[in-house]
Design a protein around this motif. Structure first.
Motif, short mmCIF file in Angstrom:
data_model
loop_
_atom_site.label_atom_id
_atom_site.label_comp_id
_atom_site.label_asym_id
_atom_site.label_seq_id
_atom_site.Cartn_x
_atom_site.Cartn_y
_atom_site.Cartn_z
N THR A 159 0.71 -1.19 -0.01
CA THR A 159 -0.05 -0.01 -0.11
C THR A 159 0.92 1.34 0.04
N ALA A 160 0.56 2.25 -0.87
CA ALA A 160 1.31 3.47 -1.08
C ALA A 160 0.24 4.41 -1.05
N TRP A 161 -0.23 4.98 -0.05
CA TRP A 161 -1.40 6.12 0.04
C TRP A 161 -0.49 7.35 0.09
N MET A 162 -0.70 8.09 -1.10
CA MET A 162 0.03 9.37 -1.11
C MET A 162 -0.85 10.68 -1.27
N ARG A 163 -0.20 11.84 -0.69
CA ARG A 163 -0.78 13.05 -0.56
C ARG A 163 0.25 13.92 -1.78
N LEU A 164 -0.40 14.30 -2.55
CA LEU A 164 0.30 15.17 -3.73
C LEU A 164 0.24 16.47 -3.62
N THR A 165 1.15 17.19 -3.75
CA THR A 165 1.23 18.76 -3.61
C THR A 165 1.71 19.31 -4.65
N ALA A 166 1.08 20.33 -5.14
CA ALA A 166 1.83 21.47 -6.19
C ALA A 166 1.61 22.69 -5.66
N SER A 196 -2.50 29.23 -4.38
CA SER A 196 -1.11 29.11 -4.36
C SER A 196 -0.75 27.63 -4.20
N THR A 197 -1.60 26.68 -3.68
CA THR A 197 -1.25 25.38 -3.60
C THR A 197 -2.58 24.59 -4.03
N ALA A 198 -2.33 23.14 -4.47
CA ALA A 198 -3.21 22.37 -4.90
C ALA A 198 -2.87 20.84 -4.52
N GLU A 199 -4.04 20.18 -3.70
CA GLU A 199 -3.46 18.81 -3.30
C GLU A 199 -4.56 17.69 -3.87
N ALA A 200 -3.81 16.61 -3.70
CA ALA A 200 -4.68 15.34 -4.18
C ALA A 200 -4.38 14.22 -3.52
N HIS A 201 -5.11 12.95 -3.45
CA HIS A 201 -4.66 11.88 -2.78
C HIS A 201 -4.72 10.80 -3.87
N VAL A 202 -3.72 9.72 -3.87
CA VAL A 202 -3.59 8.81 -4.73
C VAL A 202 -3.39 7.47 -3.85
N ASP A 203 -4.25 6.57 -4.35
CA ASP A 203 -4.43 5.12 -3.81
C ASP A 203 -3.27 4.24 -4.74
N GLY A 204 -2.02 4.07 -4.27
CA GLY A 204 -1.16 3.07 -4.96
C GLY A 204 -1.00 1.64 -4.41
N ARG A 205 -0.72 0.88 -5.23
CA ARG A 205 -0.61 -0.34 -4.78
C ARG A 205 0.54 -1.03 -5.44
N TYR A 206 1.28 -1.80 -4.98
CA TYR A 206 2.31 -2.57 -5.76
C TYR A 206 2.70 -4.01 -5.33
N LEU A 207 3.15 -4.71 -6.34
CA LEU A 207 3.24 -6.27 -5.95
C LEU A 207 4.56 -6.31 -5.06
N PRO A 208 4.51 -7.56 -4.45
CA PRO A 208 5.77 -7.96 -3.76
C PRO A 208 6.93 -7.89 -4.55
N GLY A 209 7.87 -7.24 -3.91
CA GLY A 209 9.25 -7.10 -4.56
C GLY A 209 9.38 -5.90 -5.73
N GLU A 239 4.11 12.83 -0.29
CA GLU A 239 4.20 12.31 0.90
C GLU A 239 3.11 11.13 1.09
N PHE A 240 3.61 10.26 2.18
CA PHE A 240 2.76 9.12 2.33
C PHE A 240 1.93 9.42 3.49
N VAL A 241 0.66 9.10 3.08
CA VAL A 241 -0.49 9.06 4.32
C VAL A 241 -0.33 7.49 5.01
N ASN A 242 -0.02 6.64 4.39
CA ASN A 242 0.16 5.04 4.73
C ASN A 242 1.08 4.43 3.63
N LEU A 243 2.21 3.80 4.03
CA LEU A 243 3.12 3.17 3.56
C LEU A 243 3.30 1.89 4.11
N GLU A 244 2.89 0.61 3.50
CA GLU A 244 3.02 -0.71 4.18
C GLU A 244 3.64 -1.52 2.75
N ASP A 245 4.58 -2.45 3.02
CA ASP A 245 4.98 -3.26 2.46
C ASP A 245 4.14 -4.28 1.93
N ALA A 246 4.66 -5.06 0.84
CA ALA A 246 3.82 -6.18 0.15
C ALA A 246 4.14 -7.41 0.96
#
Length: 430
Positions: A187-194, A291-304, A324-331
């Motif tokens: 799991t890679a839940w990310m907050r994006l900022t421009a 002056s800023t904009a934010e978004a969230h992305v739900d990222g998922r990646y396979l083991p390794g 930046e990570f809202v939640n980062l968990e390994d596979a």
């Protein structure tokens, strides 16, 4: 003693919506059942009303097995349901309600199995640790993460674990395929900022962060992630080819997933990484460039594939967008093939002669991620025989969530065989 369907109904009637009022009532109910059976449950909270229950049962071997489930559920709108989502009604042979599949039904099967063993005076073949957790439907901070950091001693001696999202039947026309999860995507839940230059909306933009962010999100949303076959997914595809009598074409996996129907759902999301924009927050007035904009992305990646995933995300974002990570968990992944996988498969086959167990990687995530932090190998195994017309994946977080009573009873028998060692030894055909 209560039946598994009664326990499932009782648990559903506790509104443990996350976010909401907490899991305490369901946890107290669970602890009472365990205490009445002669066990000594440990009850603790990471925050007020965010309650977890853990109990240990001595077995013939100190090498312990963890059986864990979560008591919280996602929200449900009663207006969209045939039955009230917290009624726990039994209609047409099914228990209806939020959590019937995810995962109060599985918790009920575990409780019914161990309560039945206690009533019959049966001893498990290895130590059992039972965990009924809070907060799985969020980050686990108030549940499994808290448990493994603040109550690590409760899991001493545990080498393997079983929990949700595996062991369910998928009809394949003459045989029933039972995927047993041996891993899950990270799991890679990310907050994006421009960042940019604020100004009047009528003027030519100097550096509009909304536009910068939207372009980055478009690149992420439209990116075609390459196929990456992990060993477990490759083994699954080989098994499905043997079961169906037609090898799976590895060069046309998307088409093959569609061709195989329900069986294709076992690998459609597990052959590549993914990233989905899910939230967008920018601006406060139509004629003002913020002056800023934010978004969230739900990222998922396979083991390794964590580093490959993050490198690709950074390339897609470009230089002007930070993450930046809202939640980062390994596979996490578990050994396959393995003797324990064969035990899980054998318990299924003893109860269903048409069963064909196969390895499986979960598209999403579970509390197994937290337990992997302390070296526990997690398998998805909540055995459930389903009617062919029930869409198991559609039940997760969907409306009219329900589980067949006969499926729950099947799961209790399988779990009892596994936990006591009372199973028919069979050679597993793979």
């Amino acid at each position: 003693m209560k039946s598994v369907a009664e326990i499932c109904s009782d648990l559903i009637r506790f509104d443990t919506t996350n976010p909401g009022s907490g899991e305490r009532p369901a946890a107290e109910y669970t602890a009472t059942l365990l205490a009445d059976a002669g066990l000594e449950p440990v009850v603790f909270e990471a925050a007020p009303k965010r309650t977890t229950v853990v109990a240990r049962i001595a077995g013939d071997s100190p090498d312990a097995l963890l059986v864990h489930g979560h008591l919280d559920v996602v929200p449900a709108d009663p207006a969209e349901w045939r039955m009230h989502p917290f009624s726990g009604e039994i209609v047409d042979g099914c228990v209806y309600g939020r959590g019937a599949v995810d995962m109060k039904g599985s918790c009920a099967m575990t409780l019914a199995a161990v309560l039945g063993m206690a009533a019959r005076g049966e001893r498990p073949r290895r130590d059992l640790v039972l965990a009924f957790l809070a907060d799985e439907e969020a980050t686990g901070d108030h549940g499994s993460r808290h448990a493994v950091t603040e109550h690590r001693e409760l899991f001493d001696g545990v080498s393997e674990a079983i929990s949700e999202s595996g062991g369910f039947s998928v009809d394949s026309g003459g045989r029933r395929v039972y995927p047993i999860a041996v891993g899950e995507r990270g799991t890679a839940w990310m907050r994006l900022t421009a960042h940019g230059v604020a100004g009047h909306g009528s003027r030519p933009p100097v550096d509009n962060p909304v536009a910068t962010l939207v372009h980055a999100l478009s690149r992420i949303a439209s990116y075609r992630w390459p196929v990456r076959l992990t060993p477990s997914v490759a083994a699954l595809l080989e098994e499905l080819g043997e079961i169906t009598g037609r090898p799976v074409d590895l060069d046309r996996l998307d088409e093959e997933a569609a061709r195989l129907g329900p069986l294709g759902g076992l690998f459609r999301s597990q052959i590549r990484n993914s990233a989905n924009p899910t939230m967008l927050d920018a601006g406060y007035k139509v004629n003002v460039v913020p002056s800023t904009a934010e978004a969230h992305v739900d990222g998922r990646y396979l083991p390794g594939l964590r580093e490959e995933f993050l490198d690709t995300i950074d390339e897609l974002l470009g230089a002007k967008v930070t993450r930046e990570f809202v939640n980062l968990e390994d596979a996490p992944d578990a050994p396959y093939p393995s003797a324990f996988f064969d035990e899980l498969a054998g318990a299924l086959m003893a109860e269903d002669p048409l069963a064909r167990p196969v390895p499986y990687v979960m598209a999403g995530g579970t509390d197994a991620k937290s337990f992997a932090r302390i070296g526990i190998k997690g398998y998805g195994f909540a055995p459930l025989m389903l009617r062919p017309d029930l869409d198991y994946f559609g039940m997760f977080h969907g409306k009219d969530e329900r589980v067949p009573v006969e499926g729950l009873e099947f799961g209790v028998r399988v779990l009892t065989r596994l936990l006591t060692g009372d199973r028919v030894e069979q050679s597993i055909p793979f």
